[in-house]
Design a protein around this motif. Structure first.
Motif, PDB file in Angstrom:
ATOM      1  N   GLY A  12       0.827  -1.203   0.000  1.00 42.83           N
ATOM      2  CA  GLY A  12       0.000   0.000   0.000  1.00 42.83           C
ATOM      3  C   GLY A  12       0.863   1.255   0.000  1.00 42.83           C
ATOM      4  N   HIS A  13       0.432   2.246  -0.740  1.00 43.56           N
ATOM      5  CA  HIS A  13       1.133   3.526  -0.760  1.00 43.56           C
ATOM      6  C   HIS A  13       0.168   4.665  -0.463  1.00 43.56           C
ATOM      7  CE1 HIS A  13       5.369   3.168  -1.707  1.00 43.56           C
ATOM      8  NE2 HIS A  13       5.083   2.142  -2.485  1.00 43.56           N
ATOM      9  N   ASN A  14       0.680   5.660   0.246  1.00 41.28           N
ATOM     10  CA  ASN A  14      -0.120   6.839   0.562  1.00 41.28           C
ATOM     11  C   ASN A  14      -0.118   7.861  -0.558  1.00 41.28           C
ATOM     12  OD1 ASN A  14       0.576   5.623   3.279  1.00 41.28           O
ATOM     13  ND2 ASN A  14      -0.774   7.271   3.932  1.00 41.28           N
ATOM     14  N   TYR A  15       0.961   7.896  -1.323  1.00 42.12           N
ATOM     15  CA  TYR A  15       1.130   8.957  -2.317  1.00 42.12           C
ATOM     16  C   TYR A  15       1.405   8.362  -3.692  1.00 42.12           C
ATOM     17  CZ  TYR A  15       1.845  11.555   2.011  1.00 42.12           C
ATOM     18  OH  TYR A  15       1.705  12.082   3.269  1.00 42.12           O
ATOM     19  N   VAL A  16       0.697   8.892  -4.691  1.00 44.36           N
ATOM     20  CA  VAL A  16       0.868   8.416  -6.060  1.00 44.36           C
ATOM     21  C   VAL A  16       2.303   8.618  -6.522  1.00 44.36           C
ATOM     22  CG1 VAL A  16       0.132   8.740  -8.452  1.00 44.36           C
ATOM     23  CG2 VAL A  16      -1.561   8.868  -6.614  1.00 44.36           C
ATOM     24  N   GLN A  17       2.871   9.801  -6.223  1.00 45.99           N
ATOM     25  CA  GLN A  17       4.203  10.107  -6.730  1.00 45.99           C
ATOM     26  C   GLN A  17       5.278   9.224  -6.110  1.00 45.99           C
ATOM     27  OE1 GLN A  17       2.211  12.138  -5.032  1.00 45.99           O
ATOM     28  NE2 GLN A  17       3.306  13.412  -3.546  1.00 45.99           N
ATOM     29  N   GLU A  18       5.055   8.744  -4.900  1.00 45.97           N
ATOM     30  CA  GLU A  18       6.009   7.836  -4.254  1.00 45.97           C
ATOM     31  C   GLU A  18       5.854   6.422  -4.802  1.00 45.97           C
ATOM     32  OE1 GLU A  18       7.457   6.468   0.241  1.00 45.97           O
ATOM     33  OE2 GLU A  18       5.669   7.698   0.000  1.00 45.97           O
ATOM     34  N   ALA A  19       4.631   6.072  -5.155  1.00 51.21           N
ATOM     35  CA  ALA A  19       4.370   4.714  -5.643  1.00 51.21           C
ATOM     36  C   ALA A  19       4.865   4.515  -7.069  1.00 51.21           C
ATOM     37  CB  ALA A  19       2.865   4.438  -5.585  1.00 51.21           C
ATOM     38  N   GLU A  20       4.779   5.537  -7.892  1.00 50.78           N
ATOM     39  CA  GLU A  20       5.078   5.389  -9.329  1.00 50.78           C
ATOM     40  C   GLU A  20       6.413   4.699  -9.616  1.00 50.78           C
ATOM     41  OE1 GLU A  20       3.279   8.484 -12.369  1.00 50.78           O
ATOM     42  OE2 GLU A  20       4.166   9.511 -10.649  1.00 50.78           O
ATOM     43  N   ASN A  67      -6.434  15.814  -8.781  1.00 47.64           N
ATOM     44  CA  ASN A  67      -5.436  16.066  -9.829  1.00 47.64           C
ATOM     45  C   ASN A  67      -4.419  14.934  -9.976  1.00 47.64           C
ATOM     46  OD1 ASN A  67      -3.937  16.458  -7.524  1.00 47.64           O
ATOM     47  ND2 ASN A  67      -3.217  18.507  -8.044  1.00 47.64           N
ATOM     48  N   LYS A  68      -4.518  13.919  -9.107  1.00 47.88           N
ATOM     49  CA  LYS A  68      -3.637  12.755  -9.215  1.00 47.88           C
ATOM     50  C   LYS A  68      -4.369  11.539  -9.782  1.00 47.88           C
ATOM     51  CE  LYS A  68       0.250  14.335  -7.285  1.00 47.88           C
ATOM     52  NZ  LYS A  68      -0.131  15.668  -6.854  1.00 47.88           N
ATOM     53  N   ALA A  69      -5.657  11.689 -10.047  1.00 52.20           N
ATOM     54  CA  ALA A  69      -6.447  10.553 -10.520  1.00 52.20           C
ATOM     55  C   ALA A  69      -5.933  10.022 -11.855  1.00 52.20           C
ATOM     56  CB  ALA A  69      -7.915  10.941 -10.641  1.00 52.20           C
ATOM     57  N   LYS A  70      -5.485  10.915 -12.721  1.00 52.62           N
ATOM     58  CA  LYS A  70      -4.986  10.498 -14.037  1.00 52.62           C
ATOM     59  C   LYS A  70      -3.794   9.571 -13.900  1.00 52.62           C
ATOM     60  CE  LYS A  70      -3.350  12.345 -18.463  1.00 52.62           C
ATOM     61  NZ  LYS A  70      -3.061  13.588 -19.238  1.00 52.62           N
ATOM     62  N   PRO A  86      -3.833   4.171 -14.004  1.00 48.88           N
ATOM     63  CA  PRO A  86      -3.170   3.059 -14.695  1.00 48.88           C
ATOM     64  C   PRO A  86      -2.259   2.197 -13.830  1.00 48.88           C
ATOM     65  CG  PRO A  86      -2.077   5.123 -15.244  1.00 48.88           C
ATOM     66  CD  PRO A  86      -3.245   5.473 -14.372  1.00 48.88           C
ATOM     67  N   ILE A  87      -1.917   2.633 -12.612  1.00 49.13           N
ATOM     68  CA  ILE A  87      -0.860   1.915 -11.891  1.00 49.13           C
ATOM     69  C   ILE A  87      -1.335   1.102 -10.688  1.00 49.13           C
ATOM     70  CG2 ILE A  87       0.901   3.545 -12.661  1.00 49.13           C
ATOM     71  CD1 ILE A  87       0.938   4.750  -9.849  1.00 49.13           C
ATOM     72  N   PHE A  88      -2.468   1.453 -10.099  1.00 55.65           N
ATOM     73  CA  PHE A  88      -2.907   0.738  -8.899  1.00 55.65           C
ATOM     74  C   PHE A  88      -3.850  -0.405  -9.245  1.00 55.65           C
ATOM     75  CE2 PHE A  88      -1.525   4.757  -7.007  1.00 55.65           C
ATOM     76  CZ  PHE A  88      -0.740   4.277  -5.962  1.00 55.65           C
ATOM     77  N   ASP A  89      -3.834  -1.419  -8.383  1.00 58.26           N
ATOM     78  CA  ASP A  89      -4.744  -2.548  -8.531  1.00 58.26           C
ATOM     79  C   ASP A  89      -6.024  -2.355  -7.737  1.00 58.26           C
ATOM     80  OD1 ASP A  89      -3.044  -4.401 -10.133  1.00 58.26           O
ATOM     81  OD2 ASP A  89      -1.737  -4.224  -8.389  1.00 58.26           O
ATOM     82  N   LEU A 112     -12.362   9.148 -11.624  1.00 55.12           N
ATOM     83  CA  LEU A 112     -11.667   7.874 -11.792  1.00 55.12           C
ATOM     84  C   LEU A 112     -12.342   7.011 -12.854  1.00 55.12           C
ATOM     85  CD1 LEU A 112     -10.737   6.603  -8.209  1.00 55.12           C
ATOM     86  CD2 LEU A 112      -9.159   6.925 -10.127  1.00 55.12           C
ATOM     87  N   ASP A 113     -13.648   6.997 -12.844  1.00 45.19           N
ATOM     88  CA  ASP A 113     -14.406   6.212 -13.814  1.00 45.19           C
ATOM     89  C   ASP A 113     -14.078   6.655 -15.240  1.00 45.19           C
ATOM     90  OD1 ASP A 113     -16.679   4.299 -14.397  1.00 45.19           O
ATOM     91  OD2 ASP A 113     -17.501   6.136 -15.264  1.00 45.19           O
ATOM     92  N   ARG A 114     -14.000   7.962 -15.457  1.00 46.27           N
ATOM     93  CA  ARG A 114     -13.672   8.477 -16.795  1.00 46.27           C
ATOM     94  C   ARG A 114     -12.253   8.088 -17.193  1.00 46.27           C
ATOM     95  NH1 ARG A 114     -16.546  12.997 -14.792  1.00 46.27           N
ATOM     96  NH2 ARG A 114     -14.621  14.166 -14.396  1.00 46.27           N
ATOM     97  N   ARG A 115     -11.322   8.196 -16.257  1.00 50.69           N
ATOM     98  CA  ARG A 115      -9.928   7.845 -16.552  1.00 50.69           C
ATOM     99  C   ARG A 115      -9.805   6.362 -16.878  1.00 50.69           C
ATOM    100  NH1 ARG A 115      -7.404  12.224 -18.237  1.00 50.69           N
ATOM    101  NH2 ARG A 115      -7.508  13.945 -16.734  1.00 50.69           N
ATOM    102  N   CYS A 116     -10.494   5.538 -16.112  1.00 53.58           N
ATOM    103  CA  CYS A 116     -10.433   4.099 -16.347  1.00 53.58           C
ATOM    104  C   CYS A 116     -11.104   3.718 -17.661  1.00 53.58           C
ATOM    105  CB  CYS A 116     -11.054   3.346 -15.182  1.00 53.58           C
ATOM    106  SG  CYS A 116     -10.059   3.418 -13.669  1.00 53.58           S
TER     107      CYS A 116
END
Length: 220
Positions: free
Chosen positions: A45-53, A74-77, A81-84, A98-102
């Motif tokens: 699990g990650h708290n931050y998108v930028q740390e997980a990437e 602003n991080k949804a985009k 693509p990267i989280f399960d 999120l639905d639109r991005r997916c």
């Protein structure tokens, strides 16, 4: 055997097989996460998108990856693509984004709704009395798959004090499961961290987020 490996084995021995361990990777290094994976941990699990990437880019399908921190719109985009699984959806606006991005990625994202079980003004999450309406609003979205609820709960020195908040979230979970809402499968109840996971499991948690017990104290 490293201390991380030993810690992972020790924690896994204490947790029933039906409960998923999410290793909380905040501030942890790739070698630390890799040790946990090699010790049998399957979800990070990650708290931050930028740390997980960069970590997901390096370790990829060696684990499943959950977002366990607040997701800013602003991080949804980048998250799509990267989280399960995203454990922290707390508004219809975020869910629709999120639905639109997916949809653009032609994928379906499993999500949990974050419940602010302590009604704490400084925390994200929907209040318990509003969770049913949010579930019904999100359930029809075609590119999200609503799989349950998540709560942080207030932090206490004595983990027993967290029990009422876990219990309230489990009551909401059971109520929603009984409602049998199309598109909303109450399958996952994510509650409990290093200091409170045993209480959370007693109250029905099927997923626990553990950092310190696996990796030791953070140096941040």
């Amino acid at each position: 055997m490293s201390s991380i490996t030993e810690n992972c084995h020790r924690v896994r021995e204490r947790i029933p097989g039906h409960v998923t361990i999410v290793a909380a990777g905040k501030t942890r290094t790739v070698p630390e996460i890799l040790q946990a994976i090699e010790a049998g941990i399957t979800v990070i699990g990650h708290n931050y998108v930028q740390e997980a990437e960069p970590m997901i880019a390096e370790l990829g399908d060696r684990a499943r990856w959950h977002l366990i921190g607040h997701l800013q719109k602003n991080k949804a985009k980048k998250a799509a693509p990267i989280f399960d699984l995203i454990e922290t959806v707390d508004s219809l606006a975020l869910a629709e984004l999120l639905d639109r991005r997916c949809a653009m990625l032609e994928r379906t994202m499993p999500v949990l709704i974050e419940v602010n079980s302590g009604r704490e003004p400084n925390k994200t999450g929907v209040f318990p009395e509003d969770v049913d309406d949010l579930v019904r609003a999100i359930a029809p979205l075609e590119h999200l798959r609503l799989e349950g609820l998540m709560t942080m709960g207030p932090r206490f020195g004595n983990p027993e004090d967290a029990r009422p908040y876990f219990r309230a979230t489990k009551e909401a979970f059971d109520r929603l499961a009984a409602a049998d809402i199309p598109g909303a499968e109450m399958r996952i109840l994510s509650m409990g961290m290093s200091n409170s996971y045993e209480i959370a499991i007693e109250e029905g948690s099927t997923m626990v987020r553990i950092g310190t017990k696996l990796f030791g104290e953070r140096e941040d």
